[in-house]
Design an enzyme around this catalytic site. Structure first.
Site, PDB file in Angstrom:
ATOM      1  N   PHE A 171      43.019  49.127  34.491  1.00 31.74           N
ATOM      2  CA  PHE A 171      44.363  49.347  34.203  1.00 31.74           C
ATOM      3  C   PHE A 171      44.317  51.297  34.884  1.00 31.74           C
ATOM      4  O   PHE A 171      45.657  51.499  34.754  1.00 31.74           O
ATOM      5  CB  PHE A 171      44.338  49.184  33.056  1.00 31.74           C
ATOM      6  CG  PHE A 171      43.661  50.398  31.906  1.00 31.74           C
ATOM      7  CD1 PHE A 171      43.111  51.512  31.647  1.00 31.74           C
ATOM      8  CD2 PHE A 171      42.714  49.842  31.767  1.00 31.74           C
ATOM      9  CE1 PHE A 171      42.773  52.793  31.628  1.00 31.74           C
ATOM     10  CE2 PHE A 171      41.885  50.765  30.878  1.00 31.74           C
ATOM     11  CZ  PHE A 171      41.969  52.533  30.740  1.00 31.74           C
ATOM     12  N   LYS A 195      47.607  40.935  41.214  1.00 34.23           N
ATOM     13  CA  LYS A 195      47.740  41.129  39.857  1.00 34.23           C
ATOM     14  C   LYS A 195      47.439  42.304  39.368  1.00 34.23           C
ATOM     15  O   LYS A 195      46.165  42.408  39.445  1.00 34.23           O
ATOM     16  CB  LYS A 195      47.148  39.670  39.067  1.00 34.23           C
ATOM     17  CG  LYS A 195      47.250  39.904  37.823  1.00 34.23           C
ATOM     18  CD  LYS A 195      46.147  39.403  36.609  1.00 34.23           C
ATOM     19  CE  LYS A 195      45.603  39.615  36.486  1.00 34.23           C
ATOM     20  NZ  LYS A 195      45.906  41.226  35.759  1.00 34.23           N
ATOM     21  N   CYS A 303      35.793  55.234  36.725  1.00 31.98           N
ATOM     22  CA  CYS A 303      34.404  53.990  36.703  1.00 31.98           C
ATOM     23  C   CYS A 303      33.801  55.303  37.016  1.00 31.98           C
ATOM     24  O   CYS A 303      32.503  54.213  37.501  1.00 31.98           O
ATOM     25  CB  CYS A 303      34.388  52.666  37.626  1.00 31.98           C
ATOM     26  SG  CYS A 303      35.668  53.302  39.437  1.00 31.98           S
ATOM     27  N   GLU A 403      29.578  51.003  27.918  1.00 31.23           N
ATOM     28  CA  GLU A 403      30.257  52.367  28.854  1.00 31.23           C
ATOM     29  C   GLU A 403      30.882  52.993  28.076  1.00 31.23           C
ATOM     30  O   GLU A 403      31.602  52.024  27.218  1.00 31.23           O
ATOM     31  CB  GLU A 403      31.282  51.579  29.612  1.00 31.23           C
ATOM     32  CG  GLU A 403      32.101  52.441  30.811  1.00 31.23           C
ATOM     33  CD  GLU A 403      33.353  51.010  31.612  1.00 31.23           C
ATOM     34  OE1 GLU A 403      32.644  50.110  31.830  1.00 31.23           O
ATOM     35  OE2 GLU A 403      33.638  51.883  32.638  1.00 31.23           O
TER      36      GLU A 403
HETATM   37  P1  NAD Z   1      39.284  45.285  32.298  1.00 32.93           P
HETATM   38  O1  NAD Z   1      37.958  44.358  32.595  1.00 32.93           O
HETATM   39  O2  NAD Z   1      39.727  44.835  31.448  1.00 32.93           O
HETATM   40  O3  NAD Z   1      40.246  44.400  33.148  1.00 32.93           O
HETATM   41  C1  NAD Z   1      40.944  43.636  34.873  1.00 32.93           C
HETATM   42  C2  NAD Z   1      41.529  42.871  35.087  1.00 32.93           C
HETATM   43  O4  NAD Z   1      41.394  41.174  34.192  1.00 32.93           O
HETATM   44  C3  NAD Z   1      42.871  42.725  34.461  1.00 32.93           C
HETATM   45  O5  NAD Z   1      44.033  42.989  35.421  1.00 32.93           O
HETATM   46  C4  NAD Z   1      43.194  42.233  33.379  1.00 32.93           C
HETATM   47  O6  NAD Z   1      44.476  40.808  33.120  1.00 32.93           O
HETATM   48  C5  NAD Z   1      41.443  40.945  33.948  1.00 32.93           C
HETATM   49  N1  NAD Z   1      41.020  40.527  32.179  1.00 32.93           N
HETATM   50  C6  NAD Z   1      40.608  41.154  31.121  1.00 32.93           C
HETATM   51  N2  NAD Z   1      39.552  40.379  30.756  1.00 32.93           N
HETATM   52  C7  NAD Z   1      39.823  39.030  31.386  1.00 32.93           C
HETATM   53  C8  NAD Z   1      39.389  37.699  31.484  1.00 32.93           C
HETATM   54  N3  NAD Z   1      38.468  37.918  29.903  1.00 32.93           N
HETATM   55  N4  NAD Z   1      39.349  37.055  32.322  1.00 32.93           N
HETATM   56  C9  NAD Z   1      40.216  37.101  32.652  1.00 32.93           C
HETATM   57  N5  NAD Z   1      40.956  38.429  33.128  1.00 32.93           N
HETATM   58  C10 NAD Z   1      40.265  39.781  32.127  1.00 32.93           C
HETATM   59  O7  NAD Z   1      39.322  46.496  32.546  1.00 32.93           O
HETATM   60  P2  NAD Z   1      40.287  47.902  32.665  1.00 32.93           P
HETATM   61  O8  NAD Z   1      40.174  47.711  31.186  1.00 32.93           O
HETATM   62  O9  NAD Z   1      41.698  46.922  33.142  1.00 32.93           O
HETATM   63  O10 NAD Z   1      39.438  48.961  33.742  1.00 32.93           O
HETATM   64  C11 NAD Z   1      38.449  49.280  33.143  1.00 32.93           C
HETATM   65  C12 NAD Z   1      36.972  48.602  33.514  1.00 32.93           C
HETATM   66  O11 NAD Z   1      37.452  48.968  35.422  1.00 32.93           O
HETATM   67  C13 NAD Z   1      35.407  50.070  33.507  1.00 32.93           C
HETATM   68  O12 NAD Z   1      34.861  49.330  32.578  1.00 32.93           O
HETATM   69  C14 NAD Z   1      35.862  51.112  34.583  1.00 32.93           C
HETATM   70  O13 NAD Z   1      34.116  51.019  35.087  1.00 32.93           O
HETATM   71  C15 NAD Z   1      36.170  49.180  35.312  1.00 32.93           C
HETATM   72  N6  NAD Z   1      36.210  49.848  37.007  1.00 32.93           N
HETATM   73  C16 NAD Z   1      35.364  49.819  37.524  1.00 32.93           C
HETATM   74  C17 NAD Z   1      35.349  50.458  39.339  1.00 32.93           C
HETATM   75  C18 NAD Z   1      34.663  50.400  40.201  1.00 32.93           C
HETATM   76  O14 NAD Z   1      35.534  50.577  41.590  1.00 32.93           O
HETATM   77  N7  NAD Z   1      33.687  50.049  39.910  1.00 32.93           N
HETATM   78  C19 NAD Z   1      36.751  51.100  39.627  1.00 32.93           C
HETATM   79  C20 NAD Z   1      37.835  51.500  37.823  1.00 32.93           C
HETATM   80  C21 NAD Z   1      37.421  50.945  36.892  1.00 32.93           C
END
Ligand code: NAD
Length: 522
Positions: A171, A195, A303, A403
């Site tokens: 997000f 997605k 991130c 985090e």
């Molecule tokens: P999230 O892991 O909750 O969601 C990411 C995606 O995974 C979404 O599309 C969601 O629908 C899907 N998802 C979530 N939980 C799931 C599950 N249990 N099973 C299958 N699919 C699932 O992450 P978020 O809250 O959207 O984003 C924040 C996180 O992303 C933070 O931890 C941040 O550090 C990380 N992030 C990392 C980078 C990087 O390049 N390292 C960049 C941006 C964000």
């Protein structure tokens, strides 16, 4: 289609208020270059984080719709892979110029759905746009190698697309992360199913419209929606050859192992805990501004947010000054003039972050600046947390281990550079790190010994530009970092090599006996 988003195709919606943009509609999905209303009965409500008003309902696509997206991408792959890279480059040039033309519109969608300030949302778009611009260099990047390996014999390599590939996005960067994937996946000849996060798919939908306007043939880019169910479909669908994931560790580690077990290539960028080591010889003013911006910008939901300070020696005395500067930041609706940071994404996220602040208090840390309970007058119902600084933190505390992903800076004290390096290296994450010092040798020692994958020397958020690659380390990337996003490794991820060895002998074969020994090329 633009009207369907409640956003005009020009920048006329900005500057604006949240009220004007709030026209409830169901987000469509995108297949065969068309926006389609989902037949589902399951929707995920999406609220403006500044007001908690309903903005749209995001469908959980049905299995039939998900299969239709795959069929569309599979069909498109046959002809898309056969196009020349120069043809795809022309489409990418057009896509780049359309993103520029729609920059404000994309940013407005991000501010509305994700909450970050409009200026910050423009940066979100820019950092993705730069990946699309770099992808225009694909004719150079896709060149193979050739060597005359023996008399009359040469070996050459080709980079070929994989087929249908998928991207699962977080997000926090609704435009940048889709743009880490769309340009690189398609310029290399793949077709894509993307997605977006179910919490803010608006920018991805505008990007879909722009791919269609840029001339991508139908089926090359498809957008599907939903949460776990859509992810599981992607992971188990045999036609999908590779998955790009960016998000948290829980989802990412699961996606990496299930996707890999199903024989797919998976690249997965995960969570972080980015530290900065602060040395007494640094430029103090530059450090203070850099850290306030990098810790609290985007409400800490990056991130690469600089969330952890390691104050070396007497620099711990600077914390009060740091708190004074943090206090001057304006927390407000992202469209408001002068807003420095907006709300966090959801009431649950606010609650989780406040819980971590409370845990620090209970474990004996000092809440030097407490942002809990803040509300801007105009937006009393948003998910607000003002900048918060926690000092006297130790590595055993929950606020250090997890985090936080909010506008919260945790500060630890050490006496020497060696201690700072050991502390940072003991952390299981390894996304980004920074050092503030004027000493070249100190910076060099730090650079050599530190384990994080992206190092800033007096640079608080060292996110590499797209001619490099995003190189997190340790628990911040799945699979030991073998596949990283964009740059040359991004091209590698989306292509497989084909190696051809050919013999063009001018002489007639005269021997009647086959040579059965392994060829030596001598
Ligand atoms: P999230 O892991 O909750 O969601 C990411 C995606 O995974 C979404 O599309 C969601 O629908 C899907 N998802 C979530 N939980 C799931 C599950 N249990 N099973 C299958 N699919 C699932 O992450 P978020 O809250 O959207 O984003 C924040 C996180 O992303 C933070 O931890 C941040 O550090 C990380 N992030 C990392 C980078 C990087 O390049 N390292 C960049 C941006 C964000």
């Amino acid at each position: 289609a633009a009207a369907a988003y409640g956003l005009s195709s020009t920048a006329t919606n900005f500057p604006n208020t949240h009220e004007k943009l709030q026209q409830a509609y169901d987000t469509p999905w995108f297949v065969n270059n068309q926006f389609v209303k989902s037949a589902t009965t399951q929707f995920i409500d999406l609220h403006d984080p500044a007001t908690n008003e309903l903005i749209t309902r995001v469908p959980q696509n049905t299995d039939e719709e998900l299969k239709a997206a795959v069929a569309s991408a599979e069909k498109a792959f046959e002809s898309w892979r056969a196009t020349s890279v120069l043809h795809r480059q022309q489409i990418m040039f057009k896509f780049v110029s359309l993103i520029r033309e729609n920059w404000d519109r994309l940013a407005a969608s991000i501010t509305l759905e994700q909450g970050k300030t409009f200026a910050d949302a423009k940066g979100d778009v820019l950092r993705g746009l730069q990946v699309a611009e770099a992808a225009c260099g694909a004719p150079e990047l896709l060149k193979g190698e050739v060597l005359e390996v023996a008399k009359d014999m040469e070996t050459r390599t080709y980079r070929e697309p994989l087929g249908v590939v998928a991207a699962i996005c977080p997000f926090n960067f609704p435009a940048m992360i889709p743009l880490w994937c769309i340009p690189v996946a398609t310029i290399t000849g793949n077709t894509l199913i993307l997605k977006p996060s179910e919490r803010d798919p608006g920018a991805a939908m505008i990007l879909a419209e722009l791919t269609q306007k840029a001339g991508f043939p139908e089926g090359v880019v498809n957008i599907v929606h939903g949460a776990h169910r859509t992810v599981n479909f992607i992971l188990d669908e045999p036609a999908i050859k590779a998955v790009s994931f960016v998000g948290g560790n829980k989802a990412g580690e699961y996606i990496f192992s299930r996707g890999s077990a199903n024989g797919k290539r998976v690249q997965a960028n995960l969570g972080a805990k980015n530290h900065a080591a602060v040395l007494p010889d640094c430029n103090k003013n530059q450090f203070l501004n850099a850290v306030v911006g990098a810790a609290f910008g985007a409400a800490g939901q990056r991130c690469m947010a600089l969330s952890t300070l390691v104050m070396v020696g007497e620099t711990k005395e600077w914390l009060l000054e740091l708190a004074e500067r943090a206090k001057t930041l304006q927390v407000n609706g992202g469209f408001e003039e002068g807003a420095d940071l907006g709300p966090v994404i959801s009431p649950q996220s606010k609650e989780r972050i406040e819980g971590l602040i409370a845990s620090a208090e209970a474990e004996g840390a000092t809440i030097l600046l407490d942002g809990r309970g803040f509300k801007p007058a105009k937006y009393p119902n948003g998910n607000w947390i003002a900048p918060t600084i926690i000092s006297n933190v130790t590595p055993q505390m929950k606020c250090y281990k997890e985090e936080i992903f909010g506008p919260v800076l945790v500060c630890l004290n050490v006496d020497t550079l060696d201690e700072a390096i050991d502390l940072i290296n003991s952390n299981e994450y390894g996304n980004g790190v920074a050092i503030f010092t004027r000493s070249g040798p100190t910076a060099e020692t730090f650079r050599r010994r530190i384990e994080a994958g992206q190092v800033g020397i007096n640079v608080p958020i060292p996110v590499p530009l797209p001619m490099f690659s995003f190189t997190g380390n340790k628990k911040s990337i799945a699979g030991g970092g073998a596949s990283t996003f964009y740059g040359k490794p991004g091209i590698n991820f989306y292509t497989q090599l084909k190696t051809v060895t050919a013999m063009w002998s001018g002489e007639d074969a005269i021997s009647k006996k086959a040579d059965v020994a392994m060829p030596t090329h001598s």
